[in-house]
Design an enzyme around this catalytic site. Structure first.
Site, PDB file in Angstrom:
ATOM      1  N   ASP A 153       0.826  -1.209   0.000  1.00 45.80           N
ATOM      2  CA  ASP A 153       0.000   0.000   0.000  1.00 45.80           C
ATOM      3  C   ASP A 153       0.862   1.261   0.000  1.00 45.80           C
ATOM      4  OD1 ASP A 153       0.957   0.199   2.628  1.00 45.80           O
ATOM      5  OD2 ASP A 153      -0.744  -0.936   3.414  1.00 45.80           O
ATOM      6  N   HIS A 208       6.367  -5.611 -14.507  1.00 44.35           N
ATOM      7  CA  HIS A 208       5.375  -6.500 -13.893  1.00 44.35           C
ATOM      8  C   HIS A 208       4.780  -7.500 -14.870  1.00 44.35           C
ATOM      9  CE1 HIS A 208       3.271  -3.390 -15.959  1.00 44.35           C
ATOM     10  NE2 HIS A 208       2.136  -4.035 -15.820  1.00 44.35           N
ATOM     11  N   ASP A 209       5.106  -7.376 -16.151  1.00 40.38           N
ATOM     12  CA  ASP A 209       4.574  -8.307 -17.154  1.00 40.38           C
ATOM     13  C   ASP A 209       5.596  -9.344 -17.600  1.00 40.38           C
ATOM     14  OD1 ASP A 209       2.101  -7.044 -17.243  1.00 40.38           O
ATOM     15  OD2 ASP A 209       2.733  -5.667 -18.824  1.00 40.38           O
ATOM     16  N   ASP A 248       0.297   5.461 -14.115  1.00 35.49           N
ATOM     17  CA  ASP A 248      -0.079   4.574 -15.215  1.00 35.49           C
ATOM     18  C   ASP A 248      -1.419   5.068 -15.746  1.00 35.49           C
ATOM     19  OD1 ASP A 248      -0.082   2.134 -16.797  1.00 35.49           O
ATOM     20  OD2 ASP A 248       1.185   1.310 -15.211  1.00 35.49           O
ATOM     21  N   GLU A 302       3.277   2.345 -23.882  1.00 33.94           N
ATOM     22  CA  GLU A 302       3.538   0.909 -24.006  1.00 33.94           C
ATOM     23  C   GLU A 302       3.059   0.457 -25.382  1.00 33.94           C
ATOM     24  OE1 GLU A 302       2.530  -3.333 -21.859  1.00 33.94           O
ATOM     25  OE2 GLU A 302       0.960  -1.908 -22.308  1.00 33.94           O
ATOM     26  N   ASP A 341      -0.665   2.811 -20.972  1.00 36.30           N
ATOM     27  CA  ASP A 341      -0.877   1.374 -21.139  1.00 36.30           C
ATOM     28  C   ASP A 341      -1.407   1.042 -22.537  1.00 36.30           C
ATOM     29  OD1 ASP A 341      -1.089  -1.228 -19.550  1.00 36.30           O
ATOM     30  OD2 ASP A 341      -3.116  -1.096 -20.370  1.00 36.30           O
TER      31      ASP A 341
HETATM   32  C1  NOJ Z   1      -0.267  -3.905 -20.196  1.00 39.36           C
HETATM   33  C2  NOJ Z   1      -0.040  -3.960 -18.725  1.00 39.36           C
HETATM   34  O1  NOJ Z   1       1.312  -3.744 -18.457  1.00 39.36           O
HETATM   35  C3  NOJ Z   1      -0.527  -5.308 -18.260  1.00 39.36           C
HETATM   36  O2  NOJ Z   1      -0.157  -5.594 -16.942  1.00 39.36           O
HETATM   37  C4  NOJ Z   1      -2.007  -5.354 -18.452  1.00 39.36           C
HETATM   38  O3  NOJ Z   1      -2.479  -6.642 -18.129  1.00 39.36           O
HETATM   39  C5  NOJ Z   1      -2.404  -5.035 -19.895  1.00 39.36           C
HETATM   40  N1  NOJ Z   1      -1.664  -3.936 -20.444  1.00 39.36           N
HETATM   41  C6  NOJ Z   1      -3.850  -4.665 -19.956  1.00 39.36           C
HETATM   42  O4  NOJ Z   1      -4.049  -3.433 -19.337  1.00 39.36           O
END
Ligand code: NOJ
Length: 555
Positions: free
Chosen positions: A29, A327-328, A98, A254, A199
């Protein structure tokens, strides 16, 4: 090349749910972040990018937003956010939010109102279509596997969702939706945030009529109709001219499936520039086809080719966003480095990308060399894309292979709790149970231990970022690759105002004979960074130690 603060900064990414729990409920948090601002500052970064903090049902951990103007209650309140924003600014850290506007949550009031009353303006905020008889409006597949359409019985219509079922795509062709986006941008910029990571921003414009695709893939069928859609330029320019240009802020978009040629349309500096930088994915495909679920053997040559293409194609025209984790992505040590030589390879990977031209991004835990979690069952995963992709992989390859793939490719690997110390739950939370897994290696791999060790990965990152900050050559120098044909070594030089930098990275544990390229005399340069104490030189070269890296500065 114009100088700018966003080019000189380094950014630390916080994925809030797993960063630090400040109130003892097991979930990361803002209070936890507040307590770690000094730590973040101590890394030598200049900004924090927060993965979504907004109110969200968390079906995709915040990338499904239910209210763009409020904070997820699990993370705190708007007051808590303002305290973090002020605390960051006091320390000279900028804050990047974001911005997720390709889609919302299905719990967003726009979506709910549009279902409630299909004649309301909110209905046309989304892509609602009648089916073709019993068939869906087209054959598109979601990026998270499964059809990209969901049926709504009440109004006998389907809505488009390129990601999870709970993430309906916004209809950006509707000027009212673009007005909403601009209002959201203004709301946060007026509060004092310094920019946005946008995003999947290159998906926001869909081809008119949403035509079916002649191709079939297990995921993302139809992507050619929206990955760089017809009105993308126009919408990005509108956001810039109407809002962004009025603030001293930065943007990084992104952009899956992005090439340098297409990227240059958006990020070439000048009046028609849409975004400051782009996160492309090409260098994250050196061990897979397109993305990590289509696994292949790691190829350094492939990696180098991509890095060199982006460095060369952008230099002097546009600016690179540099990253190796987020994170992806599963942890990079498992992919491009070595578990056996975890410390050495982590440092080498850091040098690989941070010494390039661009703005480096560092993902939480990367700075202490966190690695993938030892998952043993699909039930241990929580990420929607992992669960869906596993389902597809299982039907094609069987359960065992599918689980192996998930273990390698899952985003959950990056989402385990940050390992702060060797105490219970790695110091992430005082609750009995954290919301997600803590890697059992936390007794060895944790921030506290790394702080005490002058040779830790953490202290190496600090040294590297300090060197970058103090030497403009790392930021603004040009780039030239050497030994292109080597399968084991990545070598490049940078040049700036009479100075030269030579970067040597070994991607193998095998000894490799390295000889400096013509024009470099290693005995005349200063070895400014290395991951072994022994930096001796013999006949203008050396035999590399496992995953060795050295950086030489010539003044
Ligand atoms: C890219 C983000 O980095 C990812 O974590 C997300 O699941 C997808 N876009 C959809 O928003």
């Amino acid at each position: 090349m114009q100088k700018s603060w966003y080019k000189e900064m380094a950014v630390y990414q916080v994925w809030p749910r797993s960063f630090c729990d400040g109130n003892g409920d097991g979930i990361g948090d803002l209070k936890g972040v507040l307590g770690k601002l000094d730590y973040i500052k101590s890394l030598g970064v200049d900004a924090i990018w927060f993965s979504p903090l907004y109110k969200s049902p968390q079906k995709d951990y915040g990338y499904d937003i239910a209210d763009y103007r409020s904070i997820q209650p699990e993370y705190g309140t708007m007051e808590d956010f303002k305290a973090v924003l002020d605390g960051a600014h006091e320390r000279g850290l900028r804050v990047i939010m974001d911005l997720v506007v390709n889609h919302t949550s299905d719990q967003h009031e726009w979506f709910l109102k549009g279902i409630e009353d299909p004649t309301s303006k909110y209905h046309s905020y989304y892509h609602w279509y009648k089916g073709k008889g019993k068939r869906r409006p087209n054959n598109w597949m979601s990026t998270f596997a499964g059809p990209a359409w969901e049926y709504n019985e009440k109004n006998d219509e389907y809505y488009l969702h390129l990601f999870a079922v709970e993430q309906p795509d916004l209809n950006m062709d509707n000027p009212e939706v673009r007005r909403e986006v601009k209002d959201i941008m203004k709301f946060w910029l007026d509060m004092g945030v310094d920019g946005f990571r946008e995003d999947v921003i290159t998906f926001i414009s869909k081809k008119e009529g949403l035509p079916s695709s002649p191709y079939w893939f297990p995921v993302a069928t139809g992507i050619e109709n929206y990955m760089h859609g017809p009105h993308l330029d126009e919408y990005l320019l509108e956001f810039k001219n109407d809002v962004l240009s009025k603030y001293d802020c930065m943007t990084v978009g992104e952009a899956p499936m992005m090439t340098t040629k297409k990227a240059l349309k958006h990020i070439t500096e000048g009046p028609n520039q849409h975004l400051n930088m782009m996160f492309h994915f090409e260098h994250m495909a050196a061990d897979c086809l397109f993305y990590s679920w289509f696994k292949t053997k790691f190829s350094l040559k492939r990696l180098k080719k991509v890095f060199t293409r982006w460095q060369n194609d952008l230099y002097g025209k546009a600016w690179n966003a540099l990253y190796m984790e987020n994170h992806d992505q599963p942890r990079v040590i498992n992919r491009y480095g070595s578990l056996k030589y975890r410390v050495e390879s982590a440092k080498m990977l850091a040098v690989t990308y941070i010494c390039q031209s661009g703005t480096p991004f560092i993902y939480q835990g990367q700075e202490i060399g966190m690695v993938n979690y030892p998952f043993t069952s699909i039930d241990q995963y929580t990420d929607v894309s992992t669960v869906n992709n596993y389902g597809v992989a299982k039907s094609l390859l069987g359960a065992e292979k599918a689980l192996n793939l998930a273990n390698y490719a899952s985003r959950d690997n990056a989402r385990t709790c940050v390992q702060w110390n060797a105490e219970k739950n790695a110091g992430f939370t005082t609750a009995d149970e954290p919301w997600f897994w803590v890697n059992p290696n936390y007794t060895e791999i944790n921030v506290e231990a790394a702080e005490k060790d002058p040779n830790s990965i953490l202290n190496f990152y600090r040294k590297l970022l300090k060197f970058r900050k103090e030497n403009e050559i790392v930021i603004y120098g040009d780039y030239k690759e050497h030994l292109k044909r080597s399968k084991d070594l990545y070598v490049y030089e940078r040049n700036y105002e009479g100075q030269r930098l030579l970067v040597i990275c070994s991607y193998t544990e095998k000894p490799v004979q390295f000889t400096a390229p013509a024009g470099f005399d290693l005995t005349k340069g200063e070895c400014v960074l290395s991951n072994y104490d022994d930096t001796s030189v013999c006949t203008n070269g050396f035999t590399t130690k496992p995953y060795e890296t050295r950086v030489y500065l010539f003044k």
